[in-house]
Motif scaffolding. Sequence first.
Motif, mmCIF file in Angstrom:
data_model
loop_
_atom_site.group_PDB
_atom_site.id
_atom_site.type_symbol
_atom_site.label_atom_id
_atom_site.label_comp_id
_atom_site.label_asym_id
_atom_site.label_seq_id
_atom_site.Cartn_x
_atom_site.Cartn_y
_atom_site.Cartn_z
ATOM 1 N N ARG A 21 0.836 -1.319 -0.090
ATOM 2 C CA ARG A 21 -0.044 0.061 -0.020
ATOM 3 C C ARG A 21 0.847 1.294 -0.072
ATOM 4 O O ARG A 21 0.227 2.389 -0.271
ATOM 5 C CB ARG A 21 -0.977 0.186 1.133
ATOM 6 N N ASP B 153 -1.456 4.330 -0.016
ATOM 7 C CA ASP B 153 -2.883 4.354 -0.737
ATOM 8 C C ASP B 153 -3.961 3.791 0.159
ATOM 9 O O ASP B 153 -3.922 2.682 0.803
ATOM 10 C CB ASP B 153 -2.738 3.186 -2.043
ATOM 11 N N ILE C 254 -4.942 4.782 7.537
ATOM 12 C CA ILE C 254 -5.901 4.252 6.332
ATOM 13 C C ILE C 254 -7.235 3.809 7.028
ATOM 14 O O ILE C 254 -7.536 3.511 8.126
ATOM 15 C CB ILE C 254 -5.270 2.822 5.845
#
Length: 438
Positions: A146, A187, A224
Amino acid sequence: MTKEEKYELARWVVHYALAQGADQASVSISESKSSTIDVREQNIDTLKEAIQSSMSISLYVDHKYSTHSTNRLDKTELSHLIDQAIAGTKYLTADEFRELPDASLYYKGEGGDLGLIDPAYDSIMPETKVDLAFQVEKEALNKDERIISVTSSYGDYTGSRVMVTSNGFEGDTESSSFQLYASVSVDGGEAKPSAGWSESSIKFDDLKKTEIGKVAMDRALRKIGQAKMKSGKYDMVLENQVVSRLLDPFLTALQGSSIQQKSSFLIDKLGEKVASEKLTLIDDPFIPGGFGSKYFDGEGLATKKRTVFDKGVLNTYFINTYYAKKLGTEPTTGGTSNLVFETGSHDLDGLIKTMGTGVFVTGFTGGNTNASTGDFSYGVDGFWVENGELVKPISEMNVSGNMKELWMQLAEVGSDAYLQSSWRTPSLLFKGIDFSGL
């Protein structure tokens, strides 16, 4: 230029300025070296090295004041600069409060070594610095699918200053610093959260050189899924490294300039309780190896250990010579040195468990404080906490209120003072703070 050569040149400038018509003069000569290395995608993105020398000259002419700076330290060049500077200063508006400090308040040179300089600075090889920057990046690079990007950097600095005034002050300082830093973005779906982490020290051998990239990565990954929470009044824990964001306006209100210009919400509050009894804050300039340690301030005034807040009671303002004269009071000092909190018994985890349910703030995203009223509003990042456990990350929320009320709501002071700054802030727990979100 050796230290004695700097002193000799500074004395010459002072004497020349007085001979050309200045009533008083103050001269500082500074030298510094620094290097910066930024790494991105396994390549050196930036590599900078700088060596600088400069002189600052303050002139007092018929109660008129001006400051001038140059990096041309040749006496012929300096004499031309001073001639023009004195001539120009005579056109300024007179200010009866402009003069050098009372000489009796100057530092007299009795102090010992505060441990602010690394004598090995020049022996650190460039390849060592580069390797450290790459090492920090490597700790996070490709460690999780990620991760979008990793940047890392190494920086160092060493500097010295010699100061001479026409009414008898002479003093010099030396300092050094080193830093490693990493920033990681990941991400998170629509969001692309990022986080950074740094380690700093005064001496190279004391610099923590591992786990920096990993910590930055972990802090980014745990963001996240950030979302807003419902607006409400919640308890709040501030992480130690971000406490300065809310402490700074409180201390700015103690500046002589703010008091004299009536742009402070703490005017005429000396001796009054303006914060929770949990707040005892000491300004201590004499801590060996402290990032803010010093024997004299920017004017040459001898520093003193001062209790700024004693169980919430305000004991002092930070007032330099100029504003002291305007206010009709005695000067203290123009700024802080090492700010030391009286700490409590709980570390960060302990404060979060004590809070039980509320908001753990790990960062600020913009905002401002009204200097005159103390009203504030800041965007925050952090975590929603339930039963003493981090439940989910939050963002795009605002914390708002008034500084005077906020510091009255301080409920606990942590034991985890952040020692890599002159403001040695621990984590703090506040009760009943307004948050706006959904």
